[in-house]
Design a protein around this motif. Structure first.
Motif, PDB file in Angstrom:
ATOM      1  N   ILE A  10       0.000   4.350  -2.036  1.00 22.34           N
ATOM      2  CA  ILE A  10      -1.332   5.114  -1.835  1.00 22.34           C
ATOM      3  C   ILE A  10      -1.231   5.867  -0.543  1.00 22.34           C
ATOM      4  CG2 ILE A  10      -3.720   4.813  -0.904  1.00 22.34           C
ATOM      5  CD1 ILE A  10      -3.999   2.099  -2.627  1.00 22.34           C
ATOM      6  N   SER A  18      -9.161   4.787 -13.857  1.00 20.62           N
ATOM      7  CA  SER A  18      -9.517   6.147 -12.951  1.00 20.62           C
ATOM      8  C   SER A  18     -10.829   6.972 -13.549  1.00 20.62           C
ATOM      9  CB  SER A  18      -8.511   7.008 -12.553  1.00 20.62           C
ATOM     10  OG  SER A  18      -7.891   7.524 -13.658  1.00 20.62           O
ATOM     11  N   LEU A  63       0.942  -1.108   0.000  1.00 20.30           N
ATOM     12  CA  LEU A  63      -0.020  -0.051   0.062  1.00 20.30           C
ATOM     13  C   LEU A  63       0.928   1.294   0.083  1.00 20.30           C
ATOM     14  CD1 LEU A  63      -2.868  -0.792   2.414  1.00 20.30           C
ATOM     15  CD2 LEU A  63      -3.039  -0.716  -0.035  1.00 20.30           C
ATOM     16  N   THR A  85      -6.592   9.039  -4.354  1.00 17.32           N
ATOM     17  CA  THR A  85      -6.851   7.588  -3.829  1.00 17.32           C
ATOM     18  C   THR A  85      -7.401   6.567  -5.096  1.00 17.32           C
ATOM     19  OG1 THR A  85      -7.466   8.726  -1.875  1.00 17.32           O
ATOM     20  CG2 THR A  85      -7.713   6.407  -1.925  1.00 17.32           C
ATOM     21  N   VAL A  86      -8.225   6.932  -5.791  1.00 16.84           N
ATOM     22  CA  VAL A  86      -8.723   6.289  -6.877  1.00 16.84           C
ATOM     23  C   VAL A  86      -7.415   5.881  -7.816  1.00 16.84           C
ATOM     24  CG1 VAL A  86     -10.014   6.046  -9.001  1.00 16.84           C
ATOM     25  CG2 VAL A  86     -11.157   6.998  -6.735  1.00 16.84           C
ATOM     26  N   THR A 110      -1.438   0.689  -7.843  1.00 11.17           N
ATOM     27  CA  THR A 110      -0.976  -0.398  -7.063  1.00 11.17           C
ATOM     28  C   THR A 110      -0.980  -1.637  -7.830  1.00 11.17           C
ATOM     29  OG1 THR A 110      -1.310   1.023  -4.973  1.00 11.17           O
ATOM     30  CG2 THR A 110      -1.164  -1.529  -4.529  1.00 11.17           C
ATOM     31  N   LEU A 111      -2.553  -1.703  -8.267  1.00 13.26           N
ATOM     32  CA  LEU A 111      -2.876  -2.801  -9.287  1.00 13.26           C
ATOM     33  C   LEU A 111      -1.873  -3.226 -10.041  1.00 13.26           C
ATOM     34  CD1 LEU A 111      -6.525  -2.592  -9.987  1.00 13.26           C
ATOM     35  CD2 LEU A 111      -5.505  -4.222  -8.360  1.00 13.26           C
ATOM     36  N   SER A 143      -5.011   3.516  -6.220  1.00 14.84           N
ATOM     37  CA  SER A 143      -5.331   2.048  -6.111  1.00 14.84           C
ATOM     38  C   SER A 143      -4.985   1.316  -7.518  1.00 14.84           C
ATOM     39  CB  SER A 143      -6.842   2.087  -5.831  1.00 14.84           C
ATOM     40  OG  SER A 143      -7.283   3.122  -4.791  1.00 14.84           O
ATOM     41  N   PHE A 144      -5.330   2.166  -8.643  1.00  9.53           N
ATOM     42  CA  PHE A 144      -5.042   1.489  -9.986  1.00  9.53           C
ATOM     43  C   PHE A 144      -3.403   1.343 -10.225  1.00  9.53           C
ATOM     44  CE2 PHE A 144      -9.607   2.524 -10.832  1.00  9.53           C
ATOM     45  CZ  PHE A 144      -9.859   1.472 -11.585  1.00  9.53           C
TER      46      PHE A 144
END
Lengths: 194, 197
Positions: A77, B52, A74, B74-75, B81-82, B78-79
């Motif tokens: 983020i 996004s 994480l 944040t959105v 991180t994927l 997250s992508f």
């Protein structure tokens, strides 16, 4: 704590692996805010400031929260959110404590959130597995390196402003050519062995 | 239909993120040392951009205006991180060459820029098309840059030898070459657009 290592990190961050000219980080302000020397200085100082604080805050978060809990994936983020809120906080504090400083730095602070150099330095500190002191020193020195080339660039651009050039070469293309020459000059430092 | 055509044209030519708007410069200069890197970076950014854009256009009416930027970030993160997890699992070699530029997709101004300028004001389908066409425009710009630099700097395209006996100028692979190529490309783009007017 080994002073030699710290000196090595400092020199490397300012000259050899300069953030703008060899790592390609923070290019948007490098081209966007380098039209005047004054604004270049303001931007540079804000970046040094935010970078150092960001490194100081993200290092403990990674090693004391994310790592022990096994959620280090994480990282991206968490880091970007920390930086975004940090910038906001710094902006509020400066506004309260020193309105005159806020006058000069204020407009640059919101831009810094999306400056990849800030997130870049915090991620680099983790991937190079620097310890806490090394991380802070690296962040500060990277900021100094960024400021140095930003001010140099703005000085050159001010001088070049009145050069007679074809219309399509003015502005960005010219700035890129100046950047190329500067990168060439800074390549000389890569011969340094410390 | 006309609108879709317009969106695609905007993304690839009229409002090309790199060559016209000059945003997203860091990855453009940093990863374009070879066509392969440029292509993968373009695909990864396009995936994040499309994802996004779609999510933000769906949730746009629930987001209070004051906190919209952190929500967008944040959105996007997250992508990213994927992508990061996917690349480190299936393409470990690429993970090494692209290095920190994968997490740095988060702060690619193109993505936040489209979220703010387009996805937050338009419907899901339009945002999807906008994401795809901006992504293609970005990928094309990356590949043009990477093609020029890899050919002149290493005499290769997609790691394959092009002209036997041609002496490449290694400086084109170095940062110098990146700045130089980008300057020339933007100048050409300016020239064409001025001629048109």
């Amino acid at each position: 704590m080994d002073l030699g290592t710290l000196l090595q990190i400092t020199i490397a961050a300012i000259f050899i692996n300069n953030f703008v000219l060899s790592r390609f980080l923070g290019l948007c302000p490098y081209f966007g805010v380098s039209k005047q020397v004054d604004s270049a200085i303001g931007m540079g100082l804000s970046v040094i400031f935010v970078m150092t604080i960001a490194a100081t805050v993200t290092w403990p978060i990674y090693y004391f929260v994310l790592k022990p809990l096994g959620i280090d994936f994480l990282q991206t983020i968490v880091f970007i959110l920390v930086i975004a809120s940090l910038v906001q906080l710094v902006e509020m504090v400066i506004q309260k404590v020193s309105p005159s400083l806020y006058e000069s730095l204020g407009i640059y602070l919101p831009l810094i959130t999306t400056n990849c150099a800030i997130l870049g330095v915090t991620v680099l500190n983790i991937s190079e597995s620097y310890n806490f002191i090394e991380s802070v020193v690296n962040a500060f020195a990277s900021g100094v390196g960024f400021t140095l080339v930003l001010i140099l660039m703005s000085g050159i651009r001010v001088k070049l402003e009145d050069t007679p050039l074809p219309e399509y070469m003015k502005g960005l293309p010219l700035a890129f050519f100046v950047g190329a020459v500067m990168a060439l000059a800074f390549m000389g430092f890569s011969g340094f062995k410390i | 239909m006309a609108k879709i055509k317009e969106l695609i044209k905007d993304g690839i030519w009229n409002k090309n993120p790199v060559l016209v708007q000059a945003i997203g410069l860091c990855p453009t200069l940093a990863v374009t040392t070879s066509l392969k890197n440029g292509f993968y970076m373009g695909v990864a950014s396009t995936f994040v951009l499309v994802g996004s854009n779609v999510i933000i256009s769906i949730i746009k009416s629930f987001i209070p205006a004051k906190v919209r930027i952190p929500v967008y970030i944040t959105v996007i993160a997250s992508f990213v991180t994927l992508v990061q997890l996917f690349v480190s699992a299936y393409l470990p070699e690429l993970n090494k060459t692209l290095g920190i530029f994968i997490p740095l997709i988060v702060v690619n101004c193109i993505i936040l820029g489209r979220a703010e300028a387009f996805a937050s004001k338009n419907g899901v389908f339009d945002s999807l098309i906008d994401g795809v066409s901006m992504g293609i425009g970005f990928t094309l710009a990356l590949m043009i840059m990477a093609g020029i630099r890899e050919f002149l700097g290493a005499n290769k395209l997609f790691d394959l030898l092009v002209i036997p006996g041609f002496e490449p100028a290694a400086a084109m692979i170095l940062p110098v070459g990146g700045f130089l190529t980008m300057g020339v490309l933007i100048a050409i783009m300016n020239y064409i657009n001025m001629k048109k007017r």
